[in-house]
Write a protein that holds these residues in place. Structure first.
Motif, PDB file in Angstrom:
ATOM      1  N   THR A  70       0.761  -1.217  -0.048  1.00 22.05           N
ATOM      2  CA  THR A  70      -0.119  -0.136  -0.041  1.00 22.05           C
ATOM      3  C   THR A  70       0.718   1.247   0.006  1.00 22.05           C
ATOM      4  O   THR A  70       0.688   2.181  -0.697  1.00 22.05           O
ATOM      5  CB  THR A  70      -0.974  -0.183   1.218  1.00 22.05           C
ATOM      6  OG1 THR A  70      -1.687  -1.085   1.212  1.00 22.05           O
ATOM      7  CG2 THR A  70      -1.750   1.229   1.225  1.00 22.05           C
ATOM      8  N   ALA A  73       2.634   1.845  -3.249  1.00 18.54           N
ATOM      9  CA  ALA A  73       1.632   2.144  -4.547  1.00 18.54           C
ATOM     10  C   ALA A  73       1.831   3.794  -4.688  1.00 18.54           C
ATOM     11  O   ALA A  73       1.525   4.138  -6.037  1.00 18.54           O
ATOM     12  CB  ALA A  73       0.243   1.866  -4.156  1.00 18.54           C
ATOM     13  N   PHE A  74       2.003   4.551  -3.598  1.00 15.01           N
ATOM     14  CA  PHE A  74       2.141   6.035  -4.021  1.00 15.01           C
ATOM     15  C   PHE A  74       3.297   6.346  -4.488  1.00 15.01           C
ATOM     16  O   PHE A  74       3.429   7.402  -5.195  1.00 15.01           O
ATOM     17  CB  PHE A  74       1.674   6.646  -2.526  1.00 15.01           C
ATOM     18  CG  PHE A  74       0.387   6.507  -2.084  1.00 15.01           C
ATOM     19  CD1 PHE A  74      -0.483   7.334  -2.446  1.00 15.01           C
ATOM     20  CD2 PHE A  74       0.030   5.473  -1.265  1.00 15.01           C
ATOM     21  CE1 PHE A  74      -1.863   7.155  -2.055  1.00 15.01           C
ATOM     22  CE2 PHE A  74      -1.349   5.287  -0.686  1.00 15.01           C
ATOM     23  CZ  PHE A  74      -2.207   6.240  -1.239  1.00 15.01           C
ATOM     24  N   TRP A  78      -0.128   2.587  -9.211  1.00 15.19           N
ATOM     25  CA  TRP A  78      -1.069   1.375  -8.791  1.00 15.19           C
ATOM     26  C   TRP A  78      -0.917   0.195  -9.477  1.00 15.19           C
ATOM     27  O   TRP A  78      -1.056  -0.838  -8.970  1.00 15.19           O
ATOM     28  CB  TRP A  78      -2.471   2.006  -8.916  1.00 15.19           C
ATOM     29  CG  TRP A  78      -2.765   3.186  -8.061  1.00 15.19           C
ATOM     30  CD1 TRP A  78      -2.960   4.438  -8.360  1.00 15.19           C
ATOM     31  CD2 TRP A  78      -3.156   3.047  -6.723  1.00 15.19           C
ATOM     32  NE1 TRP A  78      -3.127   5.324  -7.212  1.00 15.19           N
ATOM     33  CE2 TRP A  78      -3.336   4.291  -6.289  1.00 15.19           C
ATOM     34  CE3 TRP A  78      -3.197   2.011  -5.863  1.00 15.19           C
ATOM     35  CZ2 TRP A  78      -3.541   4.733  -4.832  1.00 15.19           C
ATOM     36  CZ3 TRP A  78      -3.525   2.314  -4.575  1.00 15.19           C
ATOM     37  CH2 TRP A  78      -3.827   3.760  -4.047  1.00 15.19           C
ATOM     38  N   ALA A  81       1.249  -2.230  -7.703  1.00 12.50           N
ATOM     39  CA  ALA A  81       0.782  -2.685  -6.350  1.00 12.50           C
ATOM     40  C   ALA A  81      -0.103  -3.419  -6.776  1.00 12.50           C
ATOM     41  O   ALA A  81      -0.153  -4.650  -5.726  1.00 12.50           O
ATOM     42  CB  ALA A  81       0.169  -1.403  -5.744  1.00 12.50           C
ATOM     43  N   TRP A  82      -1.118  -3.289  -7.594  1.00 17.22           N
ATOM     44  CA  TRP A  82      -1.991  -4.494  -8.054  1.00 17.22           C
ATOM     45  C   TRP A  82      -1.423  -5.772  -8.295  1.00 17.22           C
ATOM     46  O   TRP A  82      -1.716  -6.787  -7.691  1.00 17.22           O
ATOM     47  CB  TRP A  82      -3.139  -4.083  -8.913  1.00 17.22           C
ATOM     48  CG  TRP A  82      -3.918  -3.091  -8.432  1.00 17.22           C
ATOM     49  CD1 TRP A  82      -4.367  -1.848  -8.872  1.00 17.22           C
ATOM     50  CD2 TRP A  82      -5.212  -3.559  -7.419  1.00 17.22           C
ATOM     51  NE1 TRP A  82      -5.438  -1.359  -8.149  1.00 17.22           N
ATOM     52  CE2 TRP A  82      -6.014  -2.496  -7.349  1.00 17.22           C
ATOM     53  CE3 TRP A  82      -5.260  -4.690  -6.585  1.00 17.22           C
ATOM     54  CZ2 TRP A  82      -6.915  -2.442  -6.545  1.00 17.22           C
ATOM     55  CZ3 TRP A  82      -6.650  -4.744  -6.115  1.00 17.22           C
ATOM     56  CH2 TRP A  82      -7.429  -3.544  -5.511  1.00 17.22           C
TER      57      TRP A  82
END
Length: 97
Positions: A70, A73-74, A78, A81-82
């Motif tokens: 999480t 992700a930033f 994204w 991250a997924w």
């Protein structure tokens, strides 16, 4: 393809033998966190599966891996991250059976 002997030496003996065994300098739990973050950042998902397993063996909990991904992700995006979550879900879900 068979790995050249020198490459196998660096991988097996130096990286996973010498570097990963330096627990006084950096515990395996933290090495795994760093390695997982680096692999996700670099989009190296082929190696990520193995390191998620190693990380779990080194004590990274499901809560921690969720927080790591999480947070990343930033910074890495994204889609990465997924992809990481999908692999982590497989690794951490398989061990609950």
């Amino acid at each position: 393809m068979i790995l050249p002997p020198q490459f196998a030496h660096f991988n097996d003996d130096v990286l996973f033998g010498e570097v990963w065994s330096r627990e006084q300098q950096l515990p395996a739990h933290q090495r795994s966190m760093i390695t997982i973050a680096a692999l996700i950042s670099a989009d190296n998902f082929e190696q990520l599966r193995a390191h998620l397993n190693i990380g779990q063996q080194n004590g990274i909990t499901e809560t921690e891996i969720v927080e790591i991904i999480t947070h990343l992700a930033f910074y890495v995006g994204w889609p990465k991250a997924w992809s990481a979550f999908n692999l982590a879900k497989e690794i951490y879900h398989d061990t609950k059976k």
